[in-house]
Design an enzyme around this catalytic site. Structure first.
Site, short mmCIF file in Angstrom:
data_model
loop_
_atom_site.label_atom_id
_atom_site.label_comp_id
_atom_site.label_asym_id
_atom_site.label_seq_id
_atom_site.Cartn_x
_atom_site.Cartn_y
_atom_site.Cartn_z
N GLU A 171 19.97 33.21 24.82
CA GLU A 171 21.24 33.61 24.21
C GLU A 171 21.44 35.12 24.14
O GLU A 171 21.66 35.69 23.07
CB GLU A 171 21.37 32.97 22.83
N GLU A 226 19.97 21.67 26.92
CA GLU A 226 20.05 21.26 25.51
C GLU A 226 21.24 20.34 25.27
O GLU A 226 21.95 20.46 24.28
CB GLU A 226 20.13 22.49 24.59
N ASP A 238 23.84 17.82 24.17
CA ASP A 238 24.29 16.82 23.21
C ASP A 238 25.81 16.88 23.16
O ASP A 238 26.41 17.89 23.52
CB ASP A 238 23.65 16.95 21.82
N ASN A 286 18.54 31.45 29.28
CA ASN A 286 19.19 30.27 28.70
C ASN A 286 20.28 30.71 27.74
O ASN A 286 20.09 31.63 26.95
CB ASN A 286 18.12 29.46 27.95
N HIS A 298 25.75 22.21 24.53
CA HIS A 298 26.08 21.61 23.24
C HIS A 298 27.60 21.41 23.23
O HIS A 298 28.35 22.33 22.91
CB HIS A 298 25.64 22.51 22.09
#
Length: 468
Positions: free
Chosen positions: A178, A283, A285, A219, A255
């Protein structure tokens, strides 16, 4: 088109909860409807969904399918699913700086070692997460007063110590996590403010020196589609490669919010691949506003399938990791008030429609529910001397389908000659029909129909139709 999500809250984690039910090793019939799964649970049975585990389907596609895990939960049902369904594990928190070195010079590798050992025992890869981040750092580090030289030494020592410990045991590292703001500028962090933008190149270089065999990634979130932030990441990766800095891939966290998969996801994956780096969905979801219902679960299934389809379509997309496979281990409810149900399994470890959608994207097959919540009805709509037109209606009430298959056996020599809105395959007196590419989804309360022409002589009795 949505190009961003609500910013991730620093310091969040996967929530450990106590498993509440046990998993049966095989499901006797593959289910796609949420209500059908609920019916099995009501009968005291936990359904598991695929004859072929997801990890085997992914491997057949040349892909990795992973999950973030909590080390303390890798027993019982949670451990059974994590080991059987996934071929890659990411420690949710166990390898972050605050976890491994909470006090300067004092290390705690217990959970990280536990996850690596579990992965080795189950023939799984491990994705290290994460070496350099602005969040979840120990207080001794964030509250210290450091010169640039001291900060650089601390960072190099940390990276070297952790990567060396797991040298040869990890497939990849999320080295830098990030680094960007939403507008594509560099995030103001301990590292950027103290060392400048070259902290990224240095971190990658130090990690490569510690384990030359591990693949090294940058990432970030909100970089799934083509936008200012993903373009900044693209330009950084291009610059690093031009400078000869060791960079093997980019991680798109994903996400996402229900119904908001970026339309440029595949295009974005491809443009990074064209730079000569791998891409991983790291990641994934897909959260929804609670309570969930069959319509939302059907949309979530379509969204999961869209993400997996985009990865499958690009050869350099390494694979997809879900950020926790069960809703009982998801960070979403603690961070996004009123939202949840973001993973492929519910809190009782029952597979949701998203699970079946993933299996389908990876080349597996699923069978619709057999509980009566979805039905198939055969009818003759027109008939003449030697032929007739028939129709089958698939309707759902209290369930939803992401794909369907119907079959029947003629008893009087009838033969299908043409079909539309389905692919029908006759074999002697038996007929099997599966959905077309555009009408596999049947929402709760919805229906689809397909038709066909057929020949007959003598009599034309209506056969019994089986759904599934």
């Amino acid at each position: 088109m949505r190009t961003s999500r609500t910013p991730r809250t620093p310091g969040t984690s996967l929530r450990p909860r106590t498993p509440r039910t046990s998993l049966r090793s095989r499901l006797t019939a593959l289910l796609t409807g949420a209500a059908a799964v609920g019916a099995l649970l009501a009968a005291g049975t936990t359904a598991h969904a695929a004859d072929t585990p997801l990890r085997d389907l992914a491997a057949a596609k040349g892909k990795v399918i992973g999950t973030a895990v909590t080390g303390s939960k890798l027993t019982g049902t949670y451990g059974d699913i994590a080991g059987a369904q996934f071929n890659s594990l990411t420690p949710g928190n166990a390898m972050k700086w605050g976890s491994v070195e909470p006090t300067r010079g004092t290390f705690n590798w217990a959970e990280a070692d536990q996850i690596v050992a579990f992965a080795q025992a189950h023939n799984q890869q491990v994705r290290g997460h994460t070496l350099v981040w602005h969040s979840q750092n120990p207080s001794w580090l964030t509250n210290g007063t450091w010169t640039s030289a001291e900060l650089s030494t601390l960072l190099q020592d940390h990276i070297t110590t952790e990567v060396t410990r797991y040298k040869g045991k990890l497939a990849a590292w999320d080295v830098v996590n990030e680094p960007f703001n939403e507008d594509g500028t560099y995030r103001s962090t301990l590292w950027y403010n103290g060392l400048g933008a070259d902290y990224i190149a240095n971190a990658l270089t130090w990690a490569h020196a510690a384990d030359p065999s591990a693949k090294l990634y940058i990432n970030d979130y909100n970089v799934e589609g083509v936008n200012a932030k993903s373009t900044a990441l693209y330009n950084l990766v291009k610059s690093l490669k031009d400078r000869g800095v060791p960079i093997d891939g980019v991680g798109l966290q994903a996400h996402l919010i229900l119904g908001q998969v970026p339309s440029t996801l595949q295009q974005n994956i491809q443009r990074f691949a064209d730079l000569g780096v791998d891409v991983a969905i790291t990641e994934l979801d897909i959260r929804m506003q609670l309570p969930s219902d069959s319509t939302k679960l059907a949309q979530q299934a379509a969204d999961y399938k869209a993400v997996f389809d985009a990865c499958v379509a690009v050869s350099r997309c390494y694979g997809v990791t879900v950020w926790g496979f069960t809703d009982s281990d998801s960070w979403i409810p603690d961070v996004f008030s009123g939202y949840g149900a973001a993973t492929p399994y519910d809190e009782n470890y029952a597979p949701k429609p998203a699970y079946y959608a993933i299996a389908t994207s990876l080349g597996g097959t699923t069978t619709p529910p057999t509980t009566g919540a979805c039905t198939a009805t055969y009818s003759v709509t027109n008939q003449w001397n030697t032929g007739f037109t028939g129709q089958v209606k698939i309707a759902c009430s209290g369930a939803a389908l992401s794909s369907w298959k119907v079959s029947w056996t003629y008893g009087a020599g009838q033969q299908i000659t043409q079909a539309w809105n389905a692919t029908c395959t006759p074999s002697g007196a038996a007929v099997s029909c599966v959905n077309a590419s555009y009408n596999g989804t049947v929402a709760d309360g919805g229906s689809v129909t397909f038709g066909f022409n057929a020949s007959w002589s003598g009599s034309n009795p209506v056969p019994t139709v089986t759904l599934g």
